[in-house]
Design a protein around this motif. Structure first.
Motif, PDB file in Angstrom:
ATOM      1  N   TYR A  21       0.845  -1.192   0.000  1.00 26.35           N
ATOM      2  CA  TYR A  21       0.000   0.000   0.000  1.00 26.35           C
ATOM      3  C   TYR A  21       0.881   1.244   0.000  1.00 26.35           C
ATOM      4  O   TYR A  21       1.721   1.422   0.894  1.00 26.35           O
ATOM      5  CB  TYR A  21      -0.920   0.018   1.226  1.00 26.35           C
ATOM      6  CG  TYR A  21      -1.976   1.101   1.149  1.00 26.35           C
ATOM      7  CD1 TYR A  21      -3.052   0.983   0.279  1.00 26.35           C
ATOM      8  CD2 TYR A  21      -1.887   2.233   1.947  1.00 26.35           C
ATOM      9  CE1 TYR A  21      -4.019   1.965   0.190  1.00 26.35           C
ATOM     10  CE2 TYR A  21      -2.851   3.222   1.875  1.00 26.35           C
ATOM     11  CZ  TYR A  21      -3.912   3.088   0.997  1.00 26.35           C
ATOM     12  OH  TYR A  21      -4.861   4.073   0.911  1.00 26.35           O
ATOM     13  N   ALA A  22       0.720   2.110  -1.003  1.00 19.45           N
ATOM     14  CA  ALA A  22       1.630   3.234  -1.171  1.00 19.45           C
ATOM     15  C   ALA A  22       1.014   4.590  -0.866  1.00 19.45           C
ATOM     16  O   ALA A  22       1.750   5.592  -0.759  1.00 19.45           O
ATOM     17  CB  ALA A  22       2.181   3.247  -2.608  1.00 19.45           C
ATOM     18  N   ASN A  23      -0.303   4.659  -0.706  1.00 17.40           N
ATOM     19  CA  ASN A  23      -0.966   5.957  -0.544  1.00 17.40           C
ATOM     20  C   ASN A  23      -1.005   6.376   0.934  1.00 17.40           C
ATOM     21  O   ASN A  23      -2.066   6.438   1.559  1.00 17.40           O
ATOM     22  CB  ASN A  23      -2.382   5.907  -1.125  1.00 17.40           C
ATOM     23  CG  ASN A  23      -2.960   7.307  -1.316  1.00 17.40           C
ATOM     24  OD1 ASN A  23      -2.217   8.302  -1.340  1.00 17.40           O
ATOM     25  ND2 ASN A  23      -4.271   7.392  -1.451  1.00 17.40           N
ATOM     26  N   TYR A  24       0.168   6.645   1.467  1.00 19.58           N
ATOM     27  CA  TYR A  24       0.263   7.063   2.869  1.00 19.58           C
ATOM     28  C   TYR A  24       1.463   7.996   3.030  1.00 19.58           C
ATOM     29  O   TYR A  24       2.344   8.073   2.168  1.00 19.58           O
ATOM     30  CB  TYR A  24       0.420   5.854   3.804  1.00 19.58           C
ATOM     31  CG  TYR A  24       1.774   5.186   3.723  1.00 19.58           C
ATOM     32  CD1 TYR A  24       2.780   5.494   4.638  1.00 19.58           C
ATOM     33  CD2 TYR A  24       2.058   4.244   2.734  1.00 19.58           C
ATOM     34  CE1 TYR A  24       4.023   4.883   4.572  1.00 19.58           C
ATOM     35  CE2 TYR A  24       3.296   3.635   2.655  1.00 19.58           C
ATOM     36  CZ  TYR A  24       4.276   3.947   3.572  1.00 19.58           C
ATOM     37  OH  TYR A  24       5.513   3.355   3.494  1.00 19.58           O
ATOM     38  N   THR A  25       1.460   8.721   4.126  1.00 26.92           N
ATOM     39  CA  THR A  25       2.586   9.598   4.441  1.00 26.92           C
ATOM     40  C   THR A  25       2.853   9.520   5.938  1.00 26.92           C
ATOM     41  O   THR A  25       1.966   9.180   6.727  1.00 26.92           O
ATOM     42  CB  THR A  25       2.289  11.054   4.020  1.00 26.92           C
ATOM     43  OG1 THR A  25       3.461  11.849   4.213  1.00 26.92           O
ATOM     44  CG2 THR A  25       1.158  11.653   4.851  1.00 26.92           C
ATOM     45  N   ILE A  26       4.073   9.823   6.328  1.00 26.08           N
ATOM     46  CA  ILE A  26       4.464   9.856   7.742  1.00 26.08           C
ATOM     47  C   ILE A  26       4.734  11.307   8.110  1.00 26.08           C
ATOM     48  O   ILE A  26       5.478  12.009   7.407  1.00 26.08           O
ATOM     49  CB  ILE A  26       5.739   9.027   8.013  1.00 26.08           C
ATOM     50  CG1 ILE A  26       5.578   7.589   7.501  1.00 26.08           C
ATOM     51  CG2 ILE A  26       6.092   9.068   9.495  1.00 26.08           C
ATOM     52  CD1 ILE A  26       4.668   6.722   8.298  1.00 26.08           C
ATOM     53  N   TYR A  27       4.147  11.766   9.215  1.00 28.17           N
ATOM     54  CA  TYR A  27       4.402  13.130   9.678  1.00 28.17           C
ATOM     55  C   TYR A  27       4.901  13.079  11.116  1.00 28.17           C
ATOM     56  O   TYR A  27       4.243  12.532  12.002  1.00 28.17           O
ATOM     57  CB  TYR A  27       3.133  13.988   9.614  1.00 28.17           C
ATOM     58  CG  TYR A  27       3.410  15.453   9.913  1.00 28.17           C
ATOM     59  CD1 TYR A  27       3.754  16.334   8.886  1.00 28.17           C
ATOM     60  CD2 TYR A  27       3.369  15.936  11.213  1.00 28.17           C
ATOM     61  CE1 TYR A  27       4.044  17.662   9.154  1.00 28.17           C
ATOM     62  CE2 TYR A  27       3.651  17.268  11.484  1.00 28.17           C
ATOM     63  CZ  TYR A  27       3.988  18.115  10.459  1.00 28.17           C
ATOM     64  OH  TYR A  27       4.281  19.439  10.732  1.00 28.17           O
ATOM     65  N   ILE A  28       6.090  13.655  11.319  1.00 29.38           N
ATOM     66  CA  ILE A  28       6.672  13.760  12.664  1.00 29.38           C
ATOM     67  C   ILE A  28       6.920  15.235  12.939  1.00 29.38           C
ATOM     68  O   ILE A  28       7.709  15.874  12.231  1.00 29.38           O
ATOM     69  CB  ILE A  28       7.980  12.954  12.773  1.00 29.38           C
ATOM     70  CG1 ILE A  28       7.683  11.466  12.539  1.00 29.38           C
ATOM     71  CG2 ILE A  28       8.625  13.168  14.147  1.00 29.38           C
ATOM     72  CD1 ILE A  28       8.902  10.591  12.485  1.00 29.38           C
ATOM     73  N   PRO A  29       6.262  15.815  13.920  1.00 28.80           N
ATOM     74  CA  PRO A  29       6.428  17.253  14.183  1.00 28.80           C
ATOM     75  C   PRO A  29       7.845  17.585  14.641  1.00 28.80           C
ATOM     76  O   PRO A  29       8.526  16.753  15.246  1.00 28.80           O
ATOM     77  CB  PRO A  29       5.404  17.533  15.289  1.00 28.80           C
ATOM     78  CG  PRO A  29       5.185  16.210  15.950  1.00 28.80           C
ATOM     79  CD  PRO A  29       5.342  15.187  14.874  1.00 28.80           C
ATOM     80  N   HIS A  30       8.256  18.803  14.361  1.00 30.85           N
ATOM     81  CA  HIS A  30       9.573  19.269  14.779  1.00 30.85           C
ATOM     82  C   HIS A  30       9.573  19.483  16.291  1.00 30.85           C
ATOM     83  O   HIS A  30       8.695  20.165  16.843  1.00 30.85           O
ATOM     84  CB  HIS A  30       9.914  20.572  14.062  1.00 30.85           C
ATOM     85  CG  HIS A  30      11.346  20.984  14.183  1.00 30.85           C
ATOM     86  ND1 HIS A  30      11.871  21.519  15.342  1.00 30.85           N
ATOM     87  CD2 HIS A  30      12.373  20.944  13.294  1.00 30.85           C
ATOM     88  CE1 HIS A  30      13.149  21.793  15.163  1.00 30.85           C
ATOM     89  NE2 HIS A  30      13.484  21.437  13.930  1.00 30.85           N
ATOM     90  N   ARG A  31      10.553  18.906  16.952  1.00 33.96           N
ATOM     91  CA  ARG A  31      10.605  18.956  18.417  1.00 33.96           C
ATOM     92  C   ARG A  31      10.577  20.388  18.944  1.00 33.96           C
ATOM     93  O   ARG A  31       9.883  20.702  19.920  1.00 33.96           O
ATOM     94  CB  ARG A  31      11.870  18.251  18.916  1.00 33.96           C
ATOM     95  CG  ARG A  31      12.072  18.330  20.431  1.00 33.96           C
ATOM     96  CD  ARG A  31      13.409  17.755  20.837  1.00 33.96           C
ATOM     97  NE  ARG A  31      13.471  16.329  20.625  1.00 33.96           N
ATOM     98  CZ  ARG A  31      13.165  15.409  21.552  1.00 33.96           C
ATOM     99  NH1 ARG A  31      12.762  15.802  22.750  1.00 33.96           N
ATOM    100  NH2 ARG A  31      13.275  14.121  21.291  1.00 33.96           N
ATOM    101  N   HIS A  32      11.338  21.285  18.318  1.00 35.75           N
ATOM    102  CA  HIS A  32      11.479  22.641  18.834  1.00 35.75           C
ATOM    103  C   HIS A  32      10.465  23.616  18.225  1.00 35.75           C
ATOM    104  O   HIS A  32       9.928  24.473  18.917  1.00 35.75           O
ATOM    105  CB  HIS A  32      12.899  23.145  18.599  1.00 35.75           C
ATOM    106  CG  HIS A  32      13.951  22.281  19.229  1.00 35.75           C
ATOM    107  ND1 HIS A  32      14.033  22.095  20.591  1.00 35.75           N
ATOM    108  CD2 HIS A  32      14.936  21.521  18.681  1.00 35.75           C
ATOM    109  CE1 HIS A  32      15.038  21.280  20.860  1.00 35.75           C
ATOM    110  NE2 HIS A  32      15.598  20.928  19.721  1.00 35.75           N
ATOM    111  N   HIS A  33      10.208  23.499  16.935  1.00 35.91           N
ATOM    112  CA  HIS A  33       9.333  24.457  16.273  1.00 35.91           C
ATOM    113  C   HIS A  33       7.857  24.166  16.490  1.00 35.91           C
ATOM    114  O   HIS A  33       7.028  25.085  16.466  1.00 35.91           O
ATOM    115  CB  HIS A  33       9.632  24.487  14.773  1.00 35.91           C
ATOM    116  CG  HIS A  33      11.036  24.930  14.465  1.00 35.91           C
ATOM    117  ND1 HIS A  33      11.651  24.681  13.252  1.00 35.91           N
ATOM    118  CD2 HIS A  33      11.949  25.574  15.222  1.00 35.91           C
ATOM    119  CE1 HIS A  33      12.879  25.167  13.271  1.00 35.91           C
ATOM    120  NE2 HIS A  33      13.077  25.713  14.470  1.00 35.91           N
ATOM    121  N   GLU A  34       7.523  22.893  16.682  1.00 35.50           N
ATOM    122  CA  GLU A  34       6.115  22.533  16.851  1.00 35.50           C
ATOM    123  C   GLU A  34       5.827  21.979  18.243  1.00 35.50           C
ATOM    124  O   GLU A  34       4.819  22.292  18.845  1.00 35.50           O
ATOM    125  CB  GLU A  34       5.718  21.497  15.799  1.00 35.50           C
ATOM    126  CG  GLU A  34       5.746  22.036  14.378  1.00 35.50           C
ATOM    127  CD  GLU A  34       5.423  20.946  13.367  1.00 35.50           C
ATOM    128  OE1 GLU A  34       4.249  20.865  12.943  1.00 35.50           O
ATOM    129  OE2 GLU A  34       6.342  20.177  13.019  1.00 35.50           O
TER     130      GLU A  34
END
Length: 381
Positions: free
Chosen positions: A208-221
């Protein structure tokens, strides 16, 4: 008396008496020393907040009226500000104090010997091992066997005991079958990132290819879900967000996602607030109404249980038990997040180390090589 500090080989006067101090070079993590010239007191160097040092120090200072204490200002968890008036220079605190002020170091007492009946309840084990286990709440042979020899089939629980696990698994399967875009939104720490990698493994292995990974920035977010990030994910076509190790405290952001037409499945292990998010599904063993037997899973452990639930409903062509090869990441997260190594966590740590010794993940193998760690003989240390 006034405070003092010593930095490198420089000398500084000490209080009204004008003692001169010369600091030696300390190559070890900690050392007890009397290497300070003209100082009639034991000098204690704490370069790290080490409990072994605290135990040694307590014995060492009993016969002394006063001690000199240096504590690393960068990594202390000792109560340096309670010691005395102190000065700071070169990253170190220093103080001369009566030894009885150092009573923040815990006192230790020997546990009572086991009675005959208590020994008999742990009869397969040596007296020493039985004593250690009994005073840690392991009071019978069945519990002891689970603790000492974890078994994956026996000691893991049905993932559907987690509240909303069935609902979450069904929604993810529906998203995959409809080719909806999925976002895995994971915390940035050593618990969240392995959980994101688990979903990456799952989606990759089922094609399955229709996905994304999002990891917030430790300092900015910072920690948790963020409105801007959710808006950007929705704008990119995401219809389902799966959180890892976060989200349980973000009711307003979950509601924002709903207004954008995005379903949210929360997987988390933190204590839920009074106003829990009204997400499509919330998987958190600590939430009210959740009957899951083990409340102490780490975030990646919760994510793994959801993956177990998904594959229990639809294996997508994966062989039975294939998900066990993901336990290297579950083990890393379990150990890194310092959750209690009992119950299911102990199973994940044990089998995680077993898989880690065989893992073919290039990133981990490269780290082992750089650190000169023999992969086949890795330990939890």
């Amino acid at each position: 008396m006034g405070g003092f500090v010593a930095d490198g080989l420089a000398q500084y006067p000490f209080g009204a008496e004008g003692f001169a101090l010369r600091q030696r070079y300390f190559a070890r993590d900690f050392e007890i020393s009397t290497c300070f010239r003209d100082v009639p007191y034991p000098a204690v160097m704490l370069l790290r907040d080490d409990l072994r040092m605290a135990r040694s120090l307590r014995m060492y200072v009993q016969e002394c009226e006063e001690v000199i204490v240096f504590i690393d200002d960068m990594r202390r968890n000792l109560f340096v500000h309670d010691l005395a008036e102190d000065a700071v220079l070169g990253g170190f605190h220093g103080a001369i104090v009566p030894h009885d002020i150092l009573q923040f170091m815990p006192a230790y007492a020997t546990r009572a010997p086991l009675t005959v009946d208590e020994k008999n309840s742990l009869s397969p084990y040596s007296d020493l091992l039985a004593h250690l286990m009994f005073h840690r709440g392991i009071t019978d042979s069945v519990t002891a066997d689970k603790f000492l020899v974890p078994d994956y089939s026996r000691d893991t629980h049905d993932p559907f005991l987690l509240k909303d696990a069935d609902k979450a698994a069904a929604r993810i399967i529906r998203a995959i079958q409809a080719s909806e875009k999925i976002a895995v939104y994971a915390d940035y720490d050593a618990d969240g990132i392995p959980g994101a990698a688990l979903f990456n493994d799952l989606f990759t292995r089922i094609g399955y290819a229709n996905y994304t990974i999002y990891i917030p920035h430790r300092h900015h977010e910072g920690f948790g879900l963020h409105e801007k990030a959710v808006s950007e994910l929705a704008a990119s076509g995401v219809k389902l967000i799966i959180t890892v190790d976060c989200g349980i405290a973000d009711a307003d952001i979950v509601e924002h996602a709903r207004t954008l037409g995005v379903d949210v499945i929360i997987t988390d292990h933190h204590e839920p607030p009074a106003d829990a998010p009204k997400a499509h599904a919330v998987i958190d063993p600590k939430q009210a109404g959740c009957m899951y037997p083990d409340k102490n899973l780490c975030g990646t452990g919760v994510a793994f249980k959801l993956i177990q639930a998904i594959l229990a409903k639809n294996r997508f062509g994966l062989k039975e038990g294939h998900e066990k090869w993901m336990l290297d990441l579950v083990g890393i997260a379990t150990l890194s997040d310092m959750v209690p190594l009992t119950g299911e966590n102990r199973v994940f740590a044990h089998y995680g180390m077993t898989v880690l010794r065989k893992t073919q993940r290039l990133g981990l193998k490269r780290l082992f090589t750089m650190l000169k760690l023999p992969q086949a003989h890795l330990t939890e240390d």
